[in-house]
Scaffold this motif. Structure first.
Motif, PDB file in Angstrom:
ATOM      1  N   GLU A 162      71.253 -23.450 103.271  1.00 51.49           N
ATOM      2  CA  GLU A 162      71.685 -22.091 102.985  1.00 51.49           C
ATOM      3  C   GLU A 162      73.198 -22.138 102.860  1.00 51.49           C
ATOM      4  O   GLU A 162      73.891 -22.546 103.788  1.00 51.49           O
ATOM      5  CB  GLU A 162      71.265 -21.127 104.096  1.00 51.49           C
ATOM      6  CG  GLU A 162      71.612 -19.694 103.771  1.00 51.49           C
ATOM      7  CD  GLU A 162      71.218 -18.704 104.847  1.00 51.49           C
ATOM      8  OE1 GLU A 162      71.104 -17.518 104.513  1.00 51.49           O
ATOM      9  OE2 GLU A 162      71.050 -19.107 106.018  1.00 51.49           O
ATOM     10  N   THR A 163      73.725 -21.736 101.709  1.00 50.11           N
ATOM     11  CA  THR A 163      75.166 -21.817 101.464  1.00 50.11           C
ATOM     12  C   THR A 163      75.864 -20.472 101.635  1.00 50.11           C
ATOM     13  O   THR A 163      77.064 -20.433 101.886  1.00 50.11           O
ATOM     14  CB  THR A 163      75.435 -22.357 100.047  1.00 50.11           C
ATOM     15  OG1 THR A 163      74.740 -21.532  99.104  1.00 50.11           O
ATOM     16  CG2 THR A 163      74.976 -23.808  99.926  1.00 50.11           C
ATOM     17  N   ARG A 164      75.134 -19.389 101.475  1.00 48.94           N
ATOM     18  CA  ARG A 164      75.685 -18.042 101.686  1.00 48.94           C
ATOM     19  C   ARG A 164      74.639 -17.252 102.455  1.00 48.94           C
ATOM     20  O   ARG A 164      73.445 -17.455 102.268  1.00 48.94           O
ATOM     21  CB  ARG A 164      75.992 -17.368 100.350  1.00 48.94           C
ATOM     22  CG  ARG A 164      77.078 -18.120  99.590  1.00 48.94           C
ATOM     23  CD  ARG A 164      77.224 -17.658  98.171  1.00 48.94           C
ATOM     24  NE  ARG A 164      77.728 -16.292  98.110  1.00 48.94           N
ATOM     25  CZ  ARG A 164      77.754 -15.583  96.988  1.00 48.94           C
ATOM     26  NH1 ARG A 164      77.311 -16.074  95.859  1.00 48.94           N
ATOM     27  NH2 ARG A 164      78.227 -14.345  97.003  1.00 48.94           N
ATOM     28  N   CYS A 165      75.109 -16.333 103.323  1.00 51.37           N
ATOM     29  CA  CYS A 165      74.171 -15.621 104.193  1.00 51.37           C
ATOM     30  C   CYS A 165      74.624 -14.180 104.417  1.00 51.37           C
ATOM     31  O   CYS A 165      75.793 -13.935 104.731  1.00 51.37           O
ATOM     32  CB  CYS A 165      74.052 -16.353 105.535  1.00 51.37           C
ATOM     33  SG  CYS A 165      72.809 -15.654 106.639  1.00 51.37           S
ATOM     34  N   ILE A 166      73.688 -13.271 104.269  1.00 56.45           N
ATOM     35  CA  ILE A 166      73.950 -11.853 104.504  1.00 56.45           C
ATOM     36  C   ILE A 166      74.459 -11.633 105.930  1.00 56.45           C
ATOM     37  O   ILE A 166      75.376 -10.851 106.158  1.00 56.45           O
ATOM     38  CB  ILE A 166      72.678 -11.020 104.240  1.00 56.45           C
ATOM     39  CG1 ILE A 166      72.327 -11.057 102.747  1.00 56.45           C
ATOM     40  CG2 ILE A 166      72.841  -9.586 104.724  1.00 56.45           C
ATOM     41  CD1 ILE A 166      70.947 -10.513 102.424  1.00 56.45           C
ATOM     42  N   SER A 167      73.887 -12.380 106.893  1.00 60.93           N
ATOM     43  CA  SER A 167      74.256 -12.168 108.295  1.00 60.93           C
ATOM     44  C   SER A 167      75.681 -12.615 108.614  1.00 60.93           C
ATOM     45  O   SER A 167      76.221 -12.276 109.660  1.00 60.93           O
ATOM     46  CB  SER A 167      73.262 -12.871 109.232  1.00 60.93           C
ATOM     47  OG  SER A 167      73.412 -14.270 109.154  1.00 60.93           O
ATOM     48  N   THR A 168      76.308 -13.369 107.698  1.00 64.22           N
ATOM     49  CA  THR A 168      77.698 -13.786 107.908  1.00 64.22           C
ATOM     50  C   THR A 168      78.670 -12.965 107.062  1.00 64.22           C
ATOM     51  O   THR A 168      79.846 -13.304 106.968  1.00 64.22           O
ATOM     52  CB  THR A 168      77.892 -15.285 107.604  1.00 64.22           C
ATOM     53  OG1 THR A 168      77.617 -15.513 106.216  1.00 64.22           O
ATOM     54  CG2 THR A 168      77.003 -16.157 108.465  1.00 64.22           C
ATOM     55  N   GLY A 169      78.160 -11.908 106.421  1.00 59.87           N
ATOM     56  CA  GLY A 169      79.022 -11.033 105.642  1.00 59.87           C
ATOM     57  C   GLY A 169      78.928 -11.221 104.142  1.00 59.87           C
ATOM     58  O   GLY A 169      79.551 -10.466 103.385  1.00 59.87           O
ATOM     59  N   ASP A 170      78.174 -12.220 103.684  1.00 59.34           N
ATOM     60  CA  ASP A 170      77.995 -12.402 102.239  1.00 59.34           C
ATOM     61  C   ASP A 170      77.099 -11.293 101.695  1.00 59.34           C
ATOM     62  O   ASP A 170      76.319 -10.682 102.432  1.00 59.34           O
ATOM     63  CB  ASP A 170      77.379 -13.776 101.936  1.00 59.34           C
ATOM     64  CG  ASP A 170      78.328 -14.924 102.255  1.00 59.34           C
ATOM     65  OD1 ASP A 170      79.516 -14.818 101.919  1.00 59.34           O
ATOM     66  OD2 ASP A 170      77.866 -15.925 102.853  1.00 59.34           O
ATOM     67  N   SER A 171      77.169 -11.061 100.402  1.00 60.27           N
ATOM     68  CA  SER A 171      76.375  -9.999  99.783  1.00 60.27           C
ATOM     69  C   SER A 171      74.931 -10.429  99.518  1.00 60.27           C
ATOM     70  O   SER A 171      74.100  -9.605  99.146  1.00 60.27           O
ATOM     71  CB  SER A 171      77.023  -9.558  98.468  1.00 60.27           C
ATOM     72  OG  SER A 171      77.097 -10.652  97.573  1.00 60.27           O
ATOM     73  N   LEU A 172      74.638 -11.712  99.698  1.00 64.49           N
ATOM     74  CA  LEU A 172      73.301 -12.244  99.438  1.00 64.49           C
ATOM     75  C   LEU A 172      73.102 -13.527 100.217  1.00 64.49           C
ATOM     76  O   LEU A 172      74.052 -14.085 100.775  1.00 64.49           O
ATOM     77  CB  LEU A 172      73.126 -12.504  97.932  1.00 64.49           C
ATOM     78  CG  LEU A 172      74.204 -13.350  97.233  1.00 64.49           C
ATOM     79  CD1 LEU A 172      73.982 -14.837  97.400  1.00 64.49           C
ATOM     80  CD2 LEU A 172      74.263 -12.985  95.772  1.00 64.49           C
ATOM     81  N   CYS A 173      71.863 -13.975 100.272  1.00 64.26           N
ATOM     82  CA  CYS A 173      71.579 -15.293 100.839  1.00 64.26           C
ATOM     83  C   CYS A 173      71.309 -16.230  99.671  1.00 64.26           C
ATOM     84  O   CYS A 173      70.543 -15.911  98.764  1.00 64.26           O
ATOM     85  CB  CYS A 173      70.355 -15.247 101.762  1.00 64.26           C
ATOM     86  SG  CYS A 173      70.662 -14.407 103.326  1.00 64.26           S
ATOM     87  N   GLU A 174      71.973 -17.383  99.693  1.00 62.21           N
ATOM     88  CA  GLU A 174      71.813 -18.375  98.633  1.00 62.21           C
ATOM     89  C   GLU A 174      71.418 -19.695  99.251  1.00 62.21           C
ATOM     90  O   GLU A 174      71.954 -20.102 100.287  1.00 62.21           O
ATOM     91  CB  GLU A 174      73.126 -18.553  97.856  1.00 62.21           C
ATOM     92  CG  GLU A 174      73.028 -19.602  96.764  1.00 62.21           C
ATOM     93  CD  GLU A 174      74.359 -19.864  96.098  1.00 62.21           C
ATOM     94  OE1 GLU A 174      74.454 -19.635  94.885  1.00 62.21           O
ATOM     95  OE2 GLU A 174      75.311 -20.282  96.805  1.00 62.21           O
ATOM     96  N   PHE A 175      70.485 -20.356  98.601  1.00 63.46           N
ATOM     97  CA  PHE A 175      69.999 -21.651  99.048  1.00 63.46           C
ATOM     98  C   PHE A 175      70.200 -22.651  97.918  1.00 63.46           C
ATOM     99  O   PHE A 175      70.020 -22.317  96.746  1.00 63.46           O
ATOM    100  CB  PHE A 175      68.504 -21.585  99.382  1.00 63.46           C
ATOM    101  CG  PHE A 175      68.197 -20.596 100.467  1.00 63.46           C
ATOM    102  CD1 PHE A 175      68.098 -21.001 101.787  1.00 63.46           C
ATOM    103  CD2 PHE A 175      68.023 -19.253 100.171  1.00 63.46           C
ATOM    104  CE1 PHE A 175      67.831 -20.082 102.788  1.00 63.46           C
ATOM    105  CE2 PHE A 175      67.755 -18.327 101.160  1.00 63.46           C
ATOM    106  CZ  PHE A 175      67.661 -18.747 102.469  1.00 63.46           C
ATOM    107  N   VAL A 176      70.566 -23.876  98.278  1.00 59.52           N
ATOM    108  CA  VAL A 176      70.692 -24.947  97.301  1.00 59.52           C
ATOM    109  C   VAL A 176      69.697 -26.031  97.693  1.00 59.52           C
ATOM    110  O   VAL A 176      69.733 -26.558  98.803  1.00 59.52           O
ATOM    111  CB  VAL A 176      72.130 -25.518  97.253  1.00 59.52           C
ATOM    112  CG1 VAL A 176      72.208 -26.698  96.292  1.00 59.52           C
ATOM    113  CG2 VAL A 176      73.115 -24.434  96.847  1.00 59.52           C
ATOM    114  N   LEU A 177      68.797 -26.319  96.756  1.00 55.66           N
ATOM    115  CA  LEU A 177      67.771 -27.344  96.932  1.00 55.66           C
ATOM    116  C   LEU A 177      68.125 -28.510  96.031  1.00 55.66           C
ATOM    117  O   LEU A 177      68.302 -28.331  94.823  1.00 55.66           O
ATOM    118  CB  LEU A 177      66.400 -26.768  96.554  1.00 55.66           C
ATOM    119  CG  LEU A 177      65.220 -27.736  96.502  1.00 55.66           C
ATOM    120  CD1 LEU A 177      64.874 -28.239  97.898  1.00 55.66           C
ATOM    121  CD2 LEU A 177      64.011 -27.058  95.866  1.00 55.66           C
ATOM    122  N   LYS A 178      68.279 -29.697  96.614  1.00 54.62           N
ATOM    123  CA  LYS A 178      68.589 -30.892  95.827  1.00 54.62           C
ATOM    124  C   LYS A 178      67.448 -31.890  95.977  1.00 54.62           C
ATOM    125  O   LYS A 178      67.018 -32.182  97.100  1.00 54.62           O
ATOM    126  CB  LYS A 178      69.901 -31.523  96.286  1.00 54.62           C
ATOM    127  CG  LYS A 178      71.107 -30.662  95.990  1.00 54.62           C
ATOM    128  CD  LYS A 178      72.388 -31.338  96.357  1.00 54.62           C
ATOM    129  CE  LYS A 178      73.554 -30.409  96.012  1.00 54.62           C
ATOM    130  NZ  LYS A 178      74.832 -31.018  96.241  1.00 54.62           N
TER     131      LYS A 178
END
Length: 184
Positions: A162-178
């Protein structure tokens, strides 16, 4: 005689989100109070997620989930579609909603396929505030994704964060799958 469940009925049975959020807050608080570094907290949440993913795969073998069963050596393009579908089935099964956006990129330099998935209103993080900006509550979902996608495509070279998270103040949650590819 095996009990067959209606797949539409199963999609509507979501994880008890209040219980899961309580668990995440309790575990995270305990770990941080015991001086576990944030990066290690995220890794432990991912480990819990991988274990949950293994459990979902066991349920699948007993015909109690709608996560797709077997792939028959799909072409590369078909495999990308299969992965996208599986990603949405995971979130539908857990939360009753699909990812809002999924994009993919083939990285020839690094020999991997990368997916970026976005949840604009992640039920897991909605109304939570992370105790530290580095702690991502949906690391548990990243672990579930790693385990299930790795199993479905037959690879141990699957990594999700998870690279971005709503719970940390980001506007969305983003996941990067490699996904590390054997060959391109």
């Amino acid at each position: 005689m095996a009990v067959k469940l209606n797949p539409l009925e199963i999609v509507n049975k979501k994880v008890n989100i209040v219980l899961l959020k309580s668990y995440l807050i309790g575990v995270t608080t305990y770990l941080l109070e015991n001086n576990v570094p944030p990066a290690q907290v995220n890794e432990l949440l991912k480990k819990f997620g991988r274990e949950a993913g293994r459990y979902l795969l066991i349920l699948e073998k007993s015909d109690k989930t709608i996560i797709p069963k077997n792939i028959i050596k799909p072409s590369f393009l078909d495999q990308k579609t299969y992965i996208r579908t599986t990603l949405n089935l995971i979130t539908n099964y857990l939360f009753g909603k699909s990812f809002d956006n999924i994009s993919d990129t083939l990285e020839k330099e690094n020999n991997h396929l990368e997916f970026r998935m976005v949840l604009l209103d992640n039920p897991l993080c909605k109304d939570l505030i992370s105790p530290l900006p580095e702690v991502k509550f949906s690391s548990i979902l990243a672990g579930i994704i790693e385990e299930i996608i790795g199993d479905k495509i037959g690879s141990k070279n699957v990594f999700c964060d998870e690279t971005r998270c709503i719970s940390t103040g980001d506007s969305l949650c983003e996941f990067v799958l490699k996904i590390k590819l054997d060959k391109i």
